[in-house]
Structure formats: C-alpha cells, structure tokens
Design a protein around this motif. Structure first.
Motif, PDB file in Angstrom:
ATOM      1  N   SER A  85      -8.807 -12.053  51.893  1.00 25.97           N
ATOM      2  CA  SER A  85      -8.826 -11.624  50.149  1.00 25.97           C
ATOM      3  C   SER A  85      -7.881 -12.101  49.656  1.00 25.97           C
ATOM      4  O   SER A  85      -7.418 -13.118  49.100  1.00 25.97           O
ATOM      5  N   VAL A  86      -8.080 -11.725  47.946  1.00 19.62           N
ATOM      6  CA  VAL A  86      -7.415 -12.402  47.319  1.00 19.62           C
ATOM      7  C   VAL A  86      -7.025 -10.673  45.744  1.00 19.62           C
ATOM      8  O   VAL A  86      -6.704  -9.709  46.256  1.00 19.62           O
ATOM      9  N   PRO A  87      -5.635 -11.683  45.556  1.00 18.50           N
ATOM     10  CA  PRO A  87      -4.817 -10.379  44.528  1.00 18.50           C
ATOM     11  C   PRO A  87      -5.401 -10.571  43.294  1.00 18.50           C
ATOM     12  O   PRO A  87      -6.572 -11.530  42.742  1.00 18.50           O
ATOM     13  N   ASP A  88      -5.311  -9.194  42.646  1.00 20.51           N
ATOM     14  CA  ASP A  88      -5.706  -8.697  41.769  1.00 20.51           C
ATOM     15  C   ASP A  88      -5.324  -9.724  40.266  1.00 20.51           C
ATOM     16  O   ASP A  88      -5.523 -10.101  39.025  1.00 20.51           O
ATOM     17  N   THR A  89      -4.118 -10.304  40.664  1.00 17.34           N
ATOM     18  CA  THR A  89      -3.627 -11.372  39.491  1.00 17.34           C
ATOM     19  C   THR A  89      -4.153 -12.783  40.159  1.00 17.34           C
ATOM     20  O   THR A  89      -4.078 -13.346  39.127  1.00 17.34           O
ATOM     21  N   ARG A 106     -18.537 -11.462  49.681  1.00 15.64           N
ATOM     22  CA  ARG A 106     -17.713 -10.615  48.732  1.00 15.64           C
ATOM     23  C   ARG A 106     -16.393 -10.525  49.780  1.00 15.64           C
ATOM     24  O   ARG A 106     -16.201 -11.316  50.596  1.00 15.64           O
ATOM     25  N   LEU A 107     -15.597 -10.166  48.044  1.00 18.62           N
ATOM     26  CA  LEU A 107     -14.218  -9.938  49.030  1.00 18.62           C
ATOM     27  C   LEU A 107     -12.710  -9.074  48.690  1.00 18.62           C
ATOM     28  O   LEU A 107     -13.178  -9.101  47.372  1.00 18.62           O
ATOM     29  N   PRO A 108     -11.936  -8.673  49.248  1.00 17.80           N
ATOM     30  CA  PRO A 108     -11.528  -7.174  49.390  1.00 17.80           C
ATOM     31  C   PRO A 108     -10.694  -8.145  48.472  1.00 17.80           C
ATOM     32  O   PRO A 108      -9.738  -8.760  48.343  1.00 17.80           O
ATOM     33  N   VAL A 109      -9.722  -7.016  47.342  1.00 15.91           N
ATOM     34  CA  VAL A 109      -8.827  -7.466  46.583  1.00 15.91           C
ATOM     35  C   VAL A 109      -8.057  -6.246  46.109  1.00 15.91           C
ATOM     36  O   VAL A 109      -8.100  -5.020  46.775  1.00 15.91           O
ATOM     37  N   VAL A 118      -7.513  -2.495  46.022  1.00 19.79           N
ATOM     38  CA  VAL A 118      -8.577  -1.748  44.590  1.00 19.79           C
ATOM     39  C   VAL A 118      -9.794  -1.969  44.839  1.00 19.79           C
ATOM     40  O   VAL A 118     -10.568  -1.302  43.167  1.00 19.79           O
ATOM     41  N   GLY A 119     -10.089  -3.154  45.584  1.00 11.40           N
ATOM     42  CA  GLY A 119     -11.957  -2.725  45.118  1.00 11.40           C
ATOM     43  C   GLY A 119     -12.431  -3.890  45.871  1.00 11.40           C
ATOM     44  O   GLY A 119     -11.603  -4.630  46.931  1.00 11.40           O
ATOM     45  N   MET A 120     -13.812  -3.980  45.596  1.00 15.21           N
ATOM     46  CA  MET A 120     -14.245  -5.285  46.772  1.00 15.21           C
ATOM     47  C   MET A 120     -15.297  -6.535  45.344  1.00 15.21           C
ATOM     48  O   MET A 120     -15.773  -5.456  44.022  1.00 15.21           O
ATOM     49  N   LEU A 121     -14.363  -7.430  45.615  1.00 12.08           N
ATOM     50  CA  LEU A 121     -16.031  -8.368  44.000  1.00 12.08           C
ATOM     51  C   LEU A 121     -16.371  -8.451  45.313  1.00 12.08           C
ATOM     52  O   LEU A 121     -16.661  -9.617  45.872  1.00 12.08           O
TER      53      LEU A 121
END
Length: 300
Positions: A85-89, A106-109, A118-121
């Motif tokens: 996953s990745v941070p929203d920053t 697809r990566l969870p954020v 907060v969502g999926m990118l």
C-alpha cells in the motif's frame, strides 16, 4: 388429437441437454459461479440437490465450487503484513516506482497508517492524468484519483463477497477486524483462483519457462526453478555459502526459505552471502511463487 399431445410431450422431454442448458451458459461466468454458491449464502443446501444427485455434487458444479461454500474471506485473504500500500502523502515519482517494481495495477492508499485507509488508486487513473511515466503538466493530487474501497469482515462467506464485488464493481476489498483495523486484503482474482486455479497474467513467466532474463544480471524466476539449472544459467554457485545446505534444497524458493528461515512476504528482499539479491514478487502465507533475482553486479 391425443397422439399430437403425446408427441409434443415426448419431444419436450427428449430435447438435447445442450439445448436445455444453453440459456445458463449465456448468463456469463460470474453469474454461473454465484448461482453455484448461492445456496451457501443462506446457510443451507439447495432443497433438491440430494434428490437430483443421490448425495453427489451436481454435474454442472465443479468440486472446487462445492468446497467454496464453506470458505470464508479469512481463508483466502492476504495477511496485513503482506499488503502493498502507499500513503496519501506519496510523491508522483515514488508512486511510479511502486507501480513499476510491484507490477500491481491497484494499490490501497492510507492516511498515517494502513488502519486508516482512504481509498484505492488504479494505475489507469494515474496514467490517464499523468502519463505512464508520471510526466504531465497537471499538478499531482492523489486524492482526486482515489476510488472507494470495499470493507468486509473476515467471517463473510466467499460466495457473498464475490456477488458483492460483482454488484458494486469492485475488484479489491480490505478485511476489517472487530476493532476496525485492517486485517488483510482480498481481490476478485483471489476468489476466482479458488474455483479455477491460479490465473497467470502477462507479467507471469510462462509455465514452460522457469525464468525470464529481464536485463543483464536480472531475472524473473519461478520459485520452483531447479537450482542447479539456474546456477548453470547465471554461471555462479548459490550453494557454496556456509548458510546453505545444498543436499536439502532443489529449487530457488527452497534456497530463499533456507536463507531466511521462514516463508517471506511479498516485496521482501533477501540477500545471499555471495552478493545476489532475491526480491519476492509473489507469495502467499504458505509458499513463495515468483522471485526477482539480481546478480552481484546488478545488485551493486
């Protein structure tokens, strides 16, 4: 008149099986899967299953589907420690590297920690806004590209989740524990693989090929690759180190397991005493599937 009626009845009863089942085939794969699983969603078998099959599985339902009726999300979910996953920053260049290195689309954020998703990118959304190299005039704002995530409990039956994913058109779900924290992740591919077996995509190595040379000094290899054949390919020994007992291992996956002493998680990097590096590209809690091998000169 009587003969005509009897003839029609006999014709209807003797219609070919293919003709009777054709409408079912046309309903599509997901509908057939969900139809096979639906009796378990209410916790009971279809009322006429035993009468039609004398206690055996219906002919049109594969045996794997029968076992899926008893499976839960927790049985197939990727553990939290293995979620990529990745941070929203995260910055644009860093995000490009994550997509490139993992091969995921697809990566969870999350915000702060993974327990605050907060969502999926989706890679497609990023590429359409910023190009596949992340180069575009538009300012990078990750929140504008996020899609909603699906949240499910670990006890949810797989059949219910599969139907929910199809209905809501979601390909990824986060498993949430009783305290509201993230416990795992499951994709629609994970569910389908329980029915039809592992799905190979264009990034997977061909089953007939144990490895693919990506560039000089770097290979994408299946964990089941014979160790002696791979050593012959790269021209170096991976079993001469003190930490390795060559009599106990035959495959690349076995070598990595012996070096680490456990099944590694996806994305983990394991260093070989001879200088090579193994990056776990794909794995589940029980086994390693694919590895990226960097030889000493490439690793350096």
């Amino acid at each position: 008149m009587g003969d005509s009626t009897d003839g029609s009845s006999m014709a209807a009863q003797s219609a070919p099986l293919d003709d009777q089942t054709e409408p079912r085939v046309r309903t599509g794969f997901f509908r057939r899967v969900i139809g096979a699983l639906s009796p378990s969603d209410v916790g009971e078998a279809a009322p006429d299953d035993s009468a039609r099959t004398n206690g055996q599985a219906p002919a049109h339902v594969p045996l794997d589907m029968m076992s899926l009726r008893r499976m839960r999300v927790e049985d197939v979910a990727i553990p939290k420690s293995e979620i990529i996953s990745v941070p929203d920053t995260i910055g644009k260049e860093e995000l490009v590297e994550v997509f490139r290195d993992t091969g995921l689309s697809r990566l969870p954020v999350y915000s702060g920690t993974l327990d605050t998703p907060v969502g999926m990118l989706h890679l497609k959304d990023f590429a359409l806004r910023h190009g596949f190299n992340g180069k575009a005039a538009e300012a990078f704002e990750i929140h504008k590209m996020l899609r909603p995530l699906l949240y499910v409990p670990p006890s949810m039956p797989i059949g219910v989740l599969l139907q929910k994913m199809q209905t809501e058109r979601r390909h990824m779900a986060l498993v949430i524990d009783e305290y509201g924290g993230v416990d795992g992740l499951v994709t629609i591919e994970d569910l389908i693989e329980q029915i039809i077996g592992e799905i190979e995509d264009e990034h997977d190595t061909d089953e007939a090929e144990h490895w693919v040379k990506e560039k000089e000094g770097q290979y994408l290899a299946q964990a089941k690759s014979p160790l002696d054949e791979f050593e012959a390919e790269i021209g170096m020994s991976l079993t001469e180190a003190d930490e390795v007992d060559e009599e106990e291992i035959d495959t690349l996956g076995g070598l990595v397991f012996m070096l680490l002493g456990r099944v590694p998680v996806r994305g983990e990097v394991i260093k070989h005493p001879a200088g090579a590096e193994f990056t776990v590209v794909d794995a589940d809690p029980r086994r390693i599937k694919r590895l990226r091998v960097r030889l000493p000169q490439a690793a350096a």
